[in-house]
Motif scaffolding. Structure first.
Motif, PDB file in Angstrom:
ATOM      1  N   ASP A 117       0.789  -1.231   0.000  1.00  0.00           N
ATOM      2  CA  ASP A 117       0.000   0.000   0.000  1.00  0.00           C
ATOM      3  C   ASP A 117       0.823   1.284   0.000  1.00  0.00           C
ATOM      4  O   ASP A 117       0.270   2.370   0.160  1.00  0.00           O
ATOM      5  CB  ASP A 117      -0.960   0.011   1.188  1.00  0.00           C
ATOM      6  CG  ASP A 117      -0.249  -0.129   2.522  1.00  0.00           C
ATOM      7  OD1 ASP A 117       0.983  -0.324   2.547  1.00  0.00           O
ATOM      8  OD2 ASP A 117      -0.939  -0.046   3.559  1.00  0.00           O
ATOM      9  N   ARG A 118       2.134   1.157  -0.196  1.00  0.00           N
ATOM     10  CA  ARG A 118       2.996   2.335  -0.207  1.00  0.00           C
ATOM     11  C   ARG A 118       4.309   1.987  -0.895  1.00  0.00           C
ATOM     12  O   ARG A 118       4.631   0.802  -1.054  1.00  0.00           O
ATOM     13  CB  ARG A 118       3.255   2.812   1.218  1.00  0.00           C
ATOM     14  CG  ARG A 118       4.010   1.782   2.065  1.00  0.00           C
ATOM     15  CD  ARG A 118       4.240   2.239   3.492  1.00  0.00           C
ATOM     16  NE  ARG A 118       3.027   2.472   4.233  1.00  0.00           N
ATOM     17  CZ  ARG A 118       2.392   1.563   4.943  1.00  0.00           C
ATOM     18  NH1 ARG A 118       2.873   0.349   5.008  1.00  0.00           N
ATOM     19  NH2 ARG A 118       1.298   1.841   5.589  1.00  0.00           N
ATOM     20  N   PRO A 119       5.081   2.977  -1.266  1.00  0.00           N
ATOM     21  CA  PRO A 119       6.424   2.702  -1.795  1.00  0.00           C
ATOM     22  C   PRO A 119       7.299   2.079  -0.708  1.00  0.00           C
ATOM     23  O   PRO A 119       7.069   2.289   0.481  1.00  0.00           O
ATOM     24  CB  PRO A 119       6.952   4.085  -2.168  1.00  0.00           C
ATOM     25  CG  PRO A 119       5.782   4.980  -2.215  1.00  0.00           C
ATOM     26  CD  PRO A 119       4.757   4.406  -1.284  1.00  0.00           C
ATOM     27  N   GLY A 120       8.289   1.311  -1.129  1.00  0.00           N
ATOM     28  CA  GLY A 120       9.259   0.755  -0.186  1.00  0.00           C
ATOM     29  C   GLY A 120       8.907  -0.593   0.382  1.00  0.00           C
ATOM     30  O   GLY A 120       9.542  -1.063   1.315  1.00  0.00           O
ATOM     31  N   ILE A 121       7.921  -1.270  -0.177  1.00  0.00           N
ATOM     32  CA  ILE A 121       7.525  -2.590   0.309  1.00  0.00           C
ATOM     33  C   ILE A 121       8.400  -3.651  -0.357  1.00  0.00           C
ATOM     34  O   ILE A 121       8.557  -3.676  -1.578  1.00  0.00           O
ATOM     35  CB  ILE A 121       6.031  -2.862   0.019  1.00  0.00           C
ATOM     36  CG1 ILE A 121       5.140  -1.793   0.659  1.00  0.00           C
ATOM     37  CG2 ILE A 121       5.641  -4.267   0.458  1.00  0.00           C
ATOM     38  CD1 ILE A 121       5.206  -1.715   2.173  1.00  0.00           C
TER      39      ILE A 121
END
Length: 148
Positions: A117-121
């Protein structure tokens, strides 16, 4: 409560690098023997990663064992797609190689509480269901279609 306070202050604690104290405290209180964090050293800087050993024990064991044993040393990001993700973990450097610490593929560990649900996963890269090996990717944008 603390998350609400952080959100109200404009902080995104999921994408902040944890302090050394936070990493040590997390490991000291861990119920799992597997680490809850890792750091990937790249030629462009370090990437601090939060791991979820209680939710994804085989994935964390595979990733951290490879990292500890130097399997990922000098491996390039062979697939970079702007507006999607960066992929690495293939010792051949072309996306066709790599294997798990068990020598074959292992099953997916999807969990409803872990979302893209976000960048950086960080997630395992694979060729289809239950084909995880050594390759992984880091998202650069939310990618909810990868959640299941």
């Amino acid at each position: 409560p603390a998350d609400a306070e952080d959100a109200a202050m404009g902080r995104d604690v999921f994408n902040e690098k944890p302090s050394t104290e936070e990493l040590l405290a997390a490991e000291a209180g861990a119920t799992s023997a597997l680490p809850r964090g890792a750091c990937v050293h790249t030629t462009k800087g370090d990437i601090t990663i939060r791991l979820f050993p209680d939710e994804c024990p085989r994935t964390v064991e595979n990733f951290t064992t490879h990292a500890t044993n130097g399997y990922y040393d000098n491996v390039i990001f062979h697939r970079v797609i702007k507006g999607f993700m960066l992929q690495t973990g293939d010792p051949l450097g072309d996306g066709t190689g790599g294997e798990s610490i068990w020598g074959g593929e292992f099953e997916d560990e999807f969990r409803p509480t872990l979302r893209h649900d976000r960048p950086g996963i960080l997630s395992m890269a694979n060729a289809g269901p239950n084909t995880n090996g050594s390759q992984f990717f880091i998202t650069t944008v939310p990618t909810p279609w990868l959640d299941n």
